[in-house]
Design a protein around this motif. Structure first.
Motif, mmCIF file in Angstrom:
data_model
loop_
_atom_site.group_PDB
_atom_site.id
_atom_site.type_symbol
_atom_site.label_atom_id
_atom_site.label_comp_id
_atom_site.label_asym_id
_atom_site.label_seq_id
_atom_site.Cartn_x
_atom_site.Cartn_y
_atom_site.Cartn_z
ATOM 1 N N ASN A 143 0.826 -1.205 0.000
ATOM 2 C CA ASN A 143 0.000 0.000 0.000
ATOM 3 C C ASN A 143 0.869 1.267 0.000
ATOM 4 N N ARG A 182 -0.765 4.590 -1.031
ATOM 5 C CA ARG A 182 -1.562 5.296 -0.024
ATOM 6 C C ARG A 182 -0.675 6.192 0.837
ATOM 7 N N ARG A 191 0.366 9.199 -1.276
ATOM 8 C CA ARG A 191 -0.753 10.127 -1.411
ATOM 9 C C ARG A 191 -0.974 10.897 -0.107
#
Length: 123
Positions: A82, A85, A88
């Motif tokens: 991930n 994520r 971001r």
């Protein structure tokens, strides 16, 4: 299909982020405790003193900046796939912190403005 390889953040970078993150939280706490924070300027500039709403915005920016630094550390220890994520979230934190700092400077600039001198002819 390629085997997933989790991020590896070097120890020096994790330690740097931890120290700076704690430093930002200390700055935020000291600003809150003193109800003002003096950010020194360069050269002959006196810098800027954040108070009131501008101080709240500056403290918020410091906390968001610290969260961003801690995100990198968490990314290293999270072995799940991930990373996007975390990237971001980091970009969002940078944008929010930058907007908060700029807002704090703008608000303090407005508070620090001196009233203009109006010269009247008496009529």
């Amino acid at each position: 299909m390629d085997k997933y390889q989790p991020n590896h953040i070097p120890v020096a970078e994790r330690l740097f982020n931890l120290i700076w993150g704690i430093g930002l939280l200390v700055i935020a706490y000291l600003g809150y405790a003193e109800q003002s924070f003096h950010l020194p300027g360069r050269g002959s500039s006196n810098g800027i003193i954040f108070e009131g709403t501008a101080l709240f915005l500056f403290i918020s920016a410091a906390v968001v900046g610290a969260i961003n630094l801690f995100i990198t550390i968490a990314d290293h220890y999270d072995k799940r796939d991930n990373e996007n994520r975390y990237k971001r979230a980091s970009r969002v934190c940078v944008g929010v912190a930058l907007a908060l700092v700029l807002s704090a400077v703008a608000v303090q600039f407005v508070y620090d403005r001196k009233d203009p001198v109006i010269i009247s002819n008496g009529s």
